[in-house]
Design a protein around this motif. Structure first.
Motif, PDB file in Angstrom:
ATOM      1  N   SER A   7       0.802  -1.172   0.094  1.00  0.00           N
ATOM      2  CA  SER A   7      -0.094  -0.091  -0.037  1.00  0.00           C
ATOM      3  C   SER A   7       0.775   1.211   0.029  1.00  0.00           C
ATOM      4  N   GLY A  27      -8.207  11.981  -4.410  1.00  0.00           N
ATOM      5  CA  GLY A  27      -9.389  11.268  -4.057  1.00  0.00           C
ATOM      6  C   GLY A  27      -9.039   9.694  -3.866  1.00  0.00           C
ATOM      7  N   MET A  28      -8.062   9.408  -5.118  1.00  0.00           N
ATOM      8  CA  MET A  28      -7.572   8.218  -5.283  1.00  0.00           C
ATOM      9  C   MET A  28      -6.683   7.567  -4.107  1.00  0.00           C
ATOM     10  N   THR A  29      -6.054   8.606  -3.517  1.00  0.00           N
ATOM     11  CA  THR A  29      -4.923   8.411  -2.452  1.00  0.00           C
ATOM     12  C   THR A  29      -5.799   8.145  -1.132  1.00  0.00           C
ATOM     13  N   LYS A  30      -6.767   8.830  -0.854  1.00  0.00           N
ATOM     14  CA  LYS A  30      -7.681   8.479   0.182  1.00  0.00           C
ATOM     15  C   LYS A  30      -8.167   7.270   0.232  1.00  0.00           C
ATOM     16  N   PHE A  31      -8.866   6.786  -1.033  1.00  0.00           N
ATOM     17  CA  PHE A  31      -9.548   5.570  -1.240  1.00  0.00           C
ATOM     18  C   PHE A  31      -8.446   4.408  -0.942  1.00  0.00           C
ATOM     19  N   VAL A  32      -7.291   4.506  -1.223  1.00  0.00           N
ATOM     20  CA  VAL A  32      -6.380   3.433  -1.040  1.00  0.00           C
ATOM     21  C   VAL A  32      -5.847   3.264   0.289  1.00  0.00           C
ATOM     22  N   ARG A  33      -5.887   4.678   1.069  1.00  0.00           N
ATOM     23  CA  ARG A  33      -5.860   4.660   2.398  1.00  0.00           C
ATOM     24  C   ARG A  33      -6.714   4.020   3.127  1.00  0.00           C
ATOM     25  N   TYR A  34      -7.673   4.391   3.020  1.00  0.00           N
ATOM     26  CA  TYR A  34      -8.970   3.825   3.722  1.00  0.00           C
ATOM     27  C   TYR A  34      -9.371   2.441   3.581  1.00  0.00           C
ATOM     28  N   PHE A  35      -9.019   2.076   2.452  1.00  0.00           N
ATOM     29  CA  PHE A  35      -9.181   0.722   2.097  1.00  0.00           C
ATOM     30  C   PHE A  35      -8.217  -0.400   2.494  1.00  0.00           C
ATOM     31  N   THR A  68      -8.863  -0.700   6.106  1.00  0.00           N
ATOM     32  CA  THR A  68     -10.013  -1.670   6.348  1.00  0.00           C
ATOM     33  C   THR A  68      -9.410  -3.053   6.242  1.00  0.00           C
ATOM     34  N   GLU A  94      -0.243  11.101   2.673  1.00  0.00           N
ATOM     35  CA  GLU A  94      -1.408  11.679   2.404  1.00  0.00           C
ATOM     36  C   GLU A  94      -1.391  13.242   2.581  1.00  0.00           C
TER      37      GLU A  94
END
Length: 609
Positions: free
Chosen positions: A168, A247-255, A258, A293
């Motif tokens: 990641s 936005g892609m960065t936040k998605f990768v980080r949150y995903f 999880t 981020e």
């Protein structure tokens, strides 16, 4: 030649290099703070491991209380050191601005005199760098090196978790590189366009009277809008591209945060890790990816600061600081101009050619001639604003270039065509904003300029705030206060360029009286102008035409020759010691001889502004 250039470049960048060197020493302190902060960041994951693996299995409340107390102390220390780090970065940024500000201001003044763009841009560049240094974006450079450490700790909990965390981090790093690639060009374009728009707006506001009087505001507003729109569109492109990647960065980080919990839960079910390790790995991964981020969100500010730094460095290298000069003895006012020529860069013909004359203490030389003859350019050379292309200008035997500029300025009085005053009080402007100026010296200069009574009529006298550029004063008031400023401190060489341009009859009389008193005090005066009050006080007259000295000598002799030329050789003697006679005969003859064209623009007027 190459050796001289490299030596000059080293000297030019010295102030910037010294400032950065001092900041680098502070950076080691910040690195030490970051070491402690990132170690204390392990408090939460270690606490979770202890709670899950020790407290929940043993059921001991005293153990829970003790580890909670330790965690609280650690987090308090973390907050204190983080606050201290922010304080240090803010202080460092302020010191950087204070250290380089005077250097850049001096550089900007000299750049303006040389016509090299907006001199104030360097100060805006410093503010841009300062803002970034004081922001959280700077801490990225100190926290990012700890990302591998947190990844190793996750790996220590379980290799599978470590592989996922490292993967990641690589993905987010790739997104950061892509963000730099797609936003660099729009950021640079936006930066350049914003500077151009700012300069256009400043020029419009600075010339508000002309803009309003001649109905230029709609056209200038439209011109500024087009430039500003180019800046806004470039900013929009950068924001849109950066926003997609963010936005892609936040998605990768949150995903991945999880997903690492899900992977941890699977490993817990397989009894390969404990529940505490599962929670700790999620916390550690969040901390490991936080700098990435943060770097994405502050990337545009970093890019602008980088552009500002490059521009500032180039400016300081292109215009090196003046070398220190020895302080010379106080001059008496012996001025020597020896075959001086001057031509601006890329000019087709020189403005001045082989100009020579002398002025002694107690003499007033009237410089006359038609428009575009080089009179204002000569004034700029005499005060050291510009340097001759050829020839020498000496004050008491020393070339002007050999004088320390600040020391030379103390012994020179200068009143340009367009009098520029500064926001502040009348007294501050007369005293040239000298912090140690005493009231007696200020009043003496105003009295000598015959401006004391006029100043006393202002709302608060010498303490009257005159507004930006003296906007609250009339043209005549600005001219007389400018004259008082020019003669403040008893300078030995006084240059007056059209000093009576905005004066009424009373002002002209005051100027004539001031010139007479200055001559008696032993000052050498160079006065540009044709009016009777100017010529009546002149000791000598210099006729400048097309950049060349056509006539120079005692006043009566030069004006007599000019009248003779204008009347075809039949001249009538004029008693030049009587101002009224000059007004009736001398001035008319001078105007006829010069054949002045009223609507002809003065090519040197821009030089005097």
């Amino acid at each position: 030649m190459a050796m001289k250039r490299s030596t000059a470049q080293r000297r030019q960048a010295t102030d910037l290099q010294q400032a950065l060197a001092a900041c680098r020493s502070t950076a080691w302190v910040l690195a030490g703070f970051s070491l402690v902060i990132n170690l204390l960041m392990l408090t939460s994951p270690l606490y979770m491991i202890q709670v899950y693996d020790r407290v929940l299995t043993s059921g001991r409340l005293e153990t829970l209380a003790m580890i909670t107390l330790i965690a609280a102390v650690s987090l308090m220390l973390l907050a204190a050191i983080d606050t201290l780090r922010s304080t240090v970065t803010a202080r460092m940024s302020i010191w950087f601005n204070d250290r380089l500000g005077p250097v850049v201001l001096e550089n900007g003044v000299r750049a303006r005199l040389l016509g090299e763009g907006s001199g104030g841009q360097g100060l805006r560049d410093i503010s841009q760098i300062q803002a970034f240094m004081a922001s959280q974006g700077l801490t990225v450079f100190f926290d990012a090196p700890w990302t591998p450490v947190f990844l190793l700790v996750i790996w220590a909990l379980h290799p599978t978790l470590g592989i996922m965390a490292a993967g990641s981090a690589v993905v987010l790093l790739g997104l950061s590189v892509a963000n730099e690639y797609v936003t660099r060009k729009p950021n640079a374009t936006s930066n350049v366009a914003q500077i151009a728009a700012s300069q256009q707006a400043e020029a419009t506001i600075r010339n508000a009277e002309v803009v309003r009087a001649m109905g230029m505001l709609p056209m200038l507003t439209e011109r500024w809008r087009r430039t500003n729109q180019a800046a806004l569109m470039a900013t929009l492109r950068s924001a849109e591209r950066g926003g997609i990647l963010l936005g892609m960065t936040k998605f990768v980080r949150y995903f991945v945060q999880t997903a690492i919990l899900g992977l941890g839960a699977m490993l817990v079910l397989k009894s390969e890790i404990s529940g505490g390790a599962m929670i700790a790995s999620s916390i550690l991964l969040s901390r490991a990816l936080a700098p990435v981020e943060l770097a994405m969100t502050s990337w545009r500010h970093f890019g602008n600061a980088r552009i500002a730094y490059a521009r500032l460095k180039a400016r300081l290298q292109a215009l090196p600081p003046e070398s220190e000069r020895i302080r010379l003895p106080t001059p008496l006012g012996h001025l020597s101009v020896d075959h001086v020529s001057y031509g601006p860069a890329n000019a087709k013909a020189p403005v001045l050619q082989g100009v020579s004359f002398n002025a002694r203490p107690g003499e007033a030389i009237a410089v006359i001639g038609p428009s575009a003859g080089g009179k204002s350019t000569l004034c700029r050379l005499l005060v050291g604003i510009a340097l001759p292309s050829a020839g020498k200008i000496r004050l008491d035997g020393s070339e002007l270039g050999h004088w320390d500029p600040d020391q030379l300025g103390q012994h020179i009085g200068y009143l340009p065509q367009d009098v520029e005053l500064f926001a502040g009080t009348v007294a501050e402007n007369i005293a040239r904003f000298h912090p140690d100026a005493d009231d007696d010296s200020i009043i003496a200069a105003a009295t000598l300029a015959h401006a004391h009574e006029m100043i006393q009529q202002l709302p608060e006298g010498y303490k009257t705030q005159i507004g930006d550029a003296g906007a609250r004063l009339s043209g005549g008031q600005r001219q007389r206060i400018g004259l008082a400023r020019a003669i403040y401190g008893n300078p030995r060489l006084i240059i007056l360029d059209e000093p009576n341009a905005n004066l009424d009859q009373a002002g002209e009389s005051a100027l004539a009286a001031a010139v007479s008193e200055l001559k008696e005090q032993g000052a050498a005066l160079i006065i540009v102008g044709h009016r009777p009050s100017t010529l009546a006080q002149a000791t000598k007259v210099l006729l400048l035409r097309d950049g060349k000295v056509e006539l120079f000598g005692p006043r009566d002799e030069v004006l007599q020759r000019m009248r003779g030329a204008s009347t075809g050789g039949k001249s009538t003697p004029v008693p030049m010691h009587k101002p009224a006679a000059v007004a009736r005969h001398g001035l008319a003859a001078v105007a006829s001889a010069l054949q002045t064209t009223p609507d002809e623009p003065d090519a040197t007027r821009s030089d005097a502004s």
